[in-house]
Design an enzyme around this catalytic site. Structure first.
Site, short mmCIF file in Angstrom:
data_model
loop_
_atom_site.label_atom_id
_atom_site.label_comp_id
_atom_site.label_asym_id
_atom_site.label_seq_id
_atom_site.Cartn_x
_atom_site.Cartn_y
_atom_site.Cartn_z
NE ARG A 105 -3.17 2.60 2.55
CZ ARG A 105 -3.59 3.47 3.61
NH1 ARG A 105 -3.13 3.03 4.76
NH2 ARG A 105 -4.06 4.76 3.34
CG HIS A 149 -1.29 8.99 3.51
ND1 HIS A 149 -1.52 7.63 3.80
CD2 HIS A 149 -0.85 9.41 4.57
CE1 HIS A 149 -1.22 7.39 4.77
NE2 HIS A 149 -0.72 8.64 5.11
CD GLU A 194 -5.04 7.70 9.74
OE1 GLU A 194 -4.68 8.79 10.08
OE2 GLU A 194 -4.58 6.88 10.14
CG ASN A 321 -5.86 3.42 8.78
OD1 ASN A 321 -5.88 2.66 8.05
ND2 ASN A 321 -5.22 4.66 8.40
CE1 TYR A 323 -0.71 3.04 13.93
CE2 TYR A 323 -2.60 4.05 12.67
CZ TYR A 323 -1.21 3.22 12.69
OH TYR A 323 -0.61 3.28 11.47
CD GLU A 387 -2.06 4.26 8.13
OE1 GLU A 387 -1.91 4.45 9.30
OE2 GLU A 387 -2.19 4.54 7.09
O1 IFM Z 1 2.15 7.85 9.99
C1 IFM Z 1 0.85 7.79 10.37
C2 IFM Z 1 0.11 7.24 8.99
O2 IFM Z 1 0.36 8.37 8.08
C3 IFM Z 1 -1.46 7.73 9.01
N1 IFM Z 1 -1.91 6.87 10.19
C4 IFM Z 1 -1.17 6.83 11.45
C5 IFM Z 1 0.33 6.70 11.15
C6 IFM Z 1 0.90 6.89 12.56
O3 IFM Z 1 1.04 7.89 13.00
#
Ligand code: IFM
Length: 484
Positions: A105, A149, A194, A321, A323, A387
């Site tokens: 990606r 992006h 995002e 994504n 986290y 992600e």
């Molecule tokens: O580095 C970023 C990415 O560009 C977008 N998602 C979160 C990642 C970590 O912060």
């Protein structure tokens, strides 16, 4: 107990409950195979890895301008050189192969294609992405290209940026150029990466480019982005009806800080605003109910009649994504967004969950929860995890090896939770770790390392596969998550 203590004890009991039912426990999903054909990959983004910021006719982006403004980025870093992937993409694709990955990606930089954000295509920019894509295909991998992006051409920001509705039309033109040039060889596309983060950090909090702190402009930016997403979807399909298009949405489970009605309601509002704001417009043609008063749509969003048709797009898949989770509490004082029923605030949970080096909570079972919630919200559309990963700033030892055990633990625990989500019915077909290699981490500059490959920025850009990369390569080869 004061409010902070309540929040801590709530999250502590959530952690305990998850562990008790096996959510975080070592056995969850251990050794469990992923579905046949599951696609393992790694992700990067143009501004974070390419460098070559002025080469071959590339124009200036909002991130060039922001990073070149003193005081905006930690240590005064910028993406001028980054990982120099513009010149080294062959090496990077070789790394992907060494990691046994079957998909890459990457993103396309709008200012390489249209240096001032409008007008004819820059042939050298298109040529670069054709060469990159052909190399990915020749390596036997599936390309997944992100159209946006975060590198908006600076001249478009000068004309108002995302809060200006015209930017949606500019984006559709750009998408059309790219789709006609690359739509024959790239079958899978992420339109946006995002949207929540680039609109809010860019126009509300001002911590990302273009660094504006204007709540109303932020709201309007969200609407233009939704118009852009729908328009780009149609343009992609017009270029090649067979290609599949989605977007990469950053999502987080919203836990109420307490069991009070007010906090539960705030968590639900925040879920709608943060997780669904760019999903419902595409899939349903309207914003999530209960956030935007119907009589304020026109003035808060600059909504025009017929916008519901423009933003609607039957996405072929959903990119997620993940986290960290959020802990949401009611905020009687409001949160600075005018007119919207988004009252609430989110917090991390100091001292309760472990953190990655960037300070984000590590909460693997939240991954399971949000994947299932989004499967439900989207009517079980195919999901690609676009992600997931951790900042872990361990460098090479005396022999040059990078023993990044905390990242291995992070990936392992999250993949187990993903396996559990799939077992529970979530239609997940791909996973991309963030990131293939250490890179420019936006406002954090090069201080935060997310890669499974180490990049020695100071000494010739040398790449070294970390322990996490080696471990991830076994996951990809075996299609199962084994102990570290
Ligand atoms: O580095 C970023 C990415 O560009 C977008 N998602 C979160 C990642 C970590 O912060």
């Amino acid at each position: 107990m004061d409010r902070r203590q309540v929040i801590r004890s709530t999250l502590a009991s959530l952690v305990a409950a998850r562990t008790a039912i096996g959510g975080d426990a070592d056995g969850a999903g251990a050794g469990e195979p992923f579905p046949p054909g599951f696609l393992w990959g790694a992700a990067t983004a143009a501004y974070q890895v390419e460098g070559a910021w002025r080469q071959d006719g590339r124009g200036e982006s909002v991130w060039d301008r922001f990073a070149h403004t003193p005081g905006k980025i930690k240590n005064g870093d910028n993406g001028d050189v980054a990982c120099d992937s513009y010149h080294r993409f062959g090496d990077d694709i070789a790394l992907l192969r060494q990691l046994n990955l079957k998909s890459y990606r990457y993103s396309i930089a709008w200012p390489r294609i249209q240096p001032v954000g409008r007008g004819p295509a820059n042939a050298k920019g298109l040529d670069y992405y054709q060469r990159l894509t052909d190399a990915v295909l020749q390596a036997g991998m599936r390309p997944l290209a992100t159209l946006y992006h975060w590198d908006l051409p600076q001249p478009l920001e000068d004309a108002g940026g995302w809060p200006n509705r015209d930017t949606a039309e500019r984006f559709a033109d750009y998408a059309g150029i790219v789709a006609r040039a690359l739509g024959d060889r790239i079958g899978h596309w992420c339109i946006l990466n995002e949207p929540k983060t680039f609109t809010s950090a860019g126009y509300w909090q001002g911590t990302h480019a273009p660094g504006r702190t204007e709540p109303l402009a932020f709201l309007r930016a969200t609407h233009t982005v939704n118009l852009a997403q729908g328009s780009a979807f149609r343009v992609l399909k017009a270029a090649n009806p067979k290609l599949q298009a989605g977007s990469a949405f950053d999502v987080a489970p919203m836990f109420a800080a307490t069991a009070s009605y007010a906090d539960l309601a705030a968590a639900e509002r925040w879920h709608k605003f943060q997780n669904l704001w760019f999903v419902y417009p595409a899939l349903r043609g309207h914003y999530p109910e209960g956030v935007l008063p119907a009589d304020r749509q026109a003035d808060l969003l600059d909504w025009h009649a017929g916008d519901e048709k423009i933003m609607r797009a039957p996405l072929d898949f959903i990119g997620l994504n993940y986290y960290s989770p959020w802990l949401v509490s009611d905020a009687p004082q409001g949160n600075g967004i005018p007119g919207l029923n988004t009252r609430g605030q989110w917090a991390k949970a100091p001292g309760v969950t472990p953190k990655t080096d960037i300070g984000w909570d590590i909460y693997p079972s939240g991954f399971h929860d949000i994947v299932l919630r989004m499967a439900y919200e989207t009517g079980n559309l195919p999901i690609e995890i676009t992600e997931n990963g951790a900042a872990c700033n361990i460098g090479p030892d005396a022999r040059g090896a990078v023993h990044d055990a905390p990242r291995v633990a992070y990936l392992q625990s999250h993949l187990r939770e993903l396996a559990r989500a799939i077992r529970d019915g979530a239609p997940v077909r791909a996973y991309y770790c963030w990131s293939l290699m250490d890179n420019f981490e936006w406002a954090e500059g090069y201080s935060q390392r997310f890669g499974v490959v180490y990049v020695d920025f100071a000494h010739g850009q040398q790449r070294t596969i970390k322990d996490s990369g080696r471990w991830y390569a076994t996951v990809a080869a075996d299609n199962r998550v084994l102990p570290a």
